[in-house]
Design an enzyme around this catalytic site. Structure first.
Site, PDB file in Angstrom:
ATOM      1  N   LYS A 221       0.497  -1.002   0.360  1.00  0.00           N
ATOM      2  CA  LYS A 221       0.068   0.137  -0.108  1.00  0.00           C
ATOM      3  C   LYS A 221       0.495   0.963   0.311  1.00  0.00           C
ATOM      4  CE  LYS A 221      -4.237  -1.961   1.300  1.00  0.00           C
ATOM      5  NZ  LYS A 221      -5.124  -2.323   2.629  1.00  0.00           N
ATOM      6  N   ARG A 255      -3.098 -10.058   4.806  1.00  0.00           N
ATOM      7  CA  ARG A 255      -4.022 -10.036   3.830  1.00  0.00           C
ATOM      8  C   ARG A 255      -2.729  -9.517   2.611  1.00  0.00           C
ATOM      9  NH1 ARG A 255      -5.938  -6.338   0.185  1.00  0.00           N
ATOM     10  NH2 ARG A 255      -7.816  -7.472  -1.941  1.00  0.00           N
TER      11      ARG A 255
END
Ligand code: 8Y4
Length: 274
Positions: A221, A255
């Site tokens: 991210k 995740r």
């Protein structure tokens, strides 16, 4: 926890959830057989590398992504879920906010619904999850994927996200979803600045107060890109650092895209921490 008859044992080891995108960004000839085979290969690789959950998503939740119709999402997701559930013995979650897609994916062999709207989108979603005795991930998001990165502001981000998740978990239970089938997730990157994301991770242990399994999704991210000043292809080590940290501060499930590196990081952290 028990999801559609399959058990996910928590507390012994960290579970690594491998991300399987079934969003073709190239032109398709309509014959999806090769797409399914390719997705299956990728998933089997992730399982061989140690993933114990696979998250299948047919609609990109990244900011500015174009929406996908129900039929298109069904066509992308359901054949892959069916093929995967016949091929491997792991838990399958479906990343969708559409109850029709969730319903058909669960019938095809999925166990968990990863609804990034935390059951706040289509009101039919809670009924599908409850009736089919599926697990559900309730993730925090401020705004919508379209609007969420427009200068998000919080007082105390951890307190606000934590109480929001508590309320959504209570709502889910009130709508018939068993308390022990609910997973919570602070939604790293969803309506949060780099500072907010770092604050959530620094104080991740406060989310234990919710008394629910905790999922954390930091993989590749942009807050990692902002800290390291590296592009998305160069964020494996930064992701692994956040995975180790998250485990040591209460995460049960992480995740990730890069399963091999993060399973090793998680196993090593488990040996030290658990
Ligand atoms: C590169 C590639 C950079 C992908 C960013 C991204 C989460 C999630 C997503 C999460 C849960 C993403 C579907 C965003 N993130 N579901 N989904 N938790 N539960 N961005 O953190 O991977 S998509």
């Amino acid at each position: 926890m028990n999801c559609r008859g399959k058990t996910l044992t928590l507390g012994i080891q960290t579970h690594v959830m491998g991300i399987l995108n079934v969003t073709p960004d190239s032109f398709s000839d309509g014959g999806r057989y090769l797409d399914v085979q390719q997705a299956l290969m990728h998933a089997e690789m992730m399982v061989a590398e140690g993933a114990t959950l696979i998250d299948i998503g047919g609609e990109s939740s990244r900011p500015g992504a174009s929406p996908v119709s129900i039929d298109e999402e069904l066509e992308r997701v359901v054949p892959v879920v069916r093929a995967l559930s016949n091929a491997v013995d792991v838990l399958i979650s479906v990343d969708t906010s559409k109850p029709e897609v969730a319903h058909h994916a669960l019938e095809a062999g999925a166990h968990i619904v990863n609804d990034i709207t935390a059951l706040c989108g289509d009101p039919a979603m809670a009924r599908v999850v409850a009736e089919m005795e599926a697990g559900v991930v309730l993730m925090h998001m401020r705004g919508t994927p379209r609007t969420m990165q427009k200068a998000p502001q919080y007082g105390d981000v951890v307190n606000e996200v934590c109480s929001w998740l508590k309320e959504k978990a209570q709502n889910a239970e009130a709508r018939g979803i068993a308390a022990e089938r609910i997973i919570v997730d602070p939604g790293i990157g969803f309506g949060k600045t780099t500072k907010h994301n770092l604050e959530i991770l620094k104080r991740l242990s406060e989310f234990r107060e919710l008394d629910k399994p905790l999922l954390v999704g930091t993989s590749r991210k942009s807050f990692i890109g902002n800290v390291l000043e590296v592009p998305v292809t160069e964020r494996v080590e930064g992701t692994a650092a956040t995975v180790c940290w998250a485990i040591a501060h209460g995460a049960d499930i992480v995740r990730v895209h890069d399963v091999k590196a993060n399973v090793r990081a998680a196993q090593m952290t488990d040996a030290l921490y658990r």
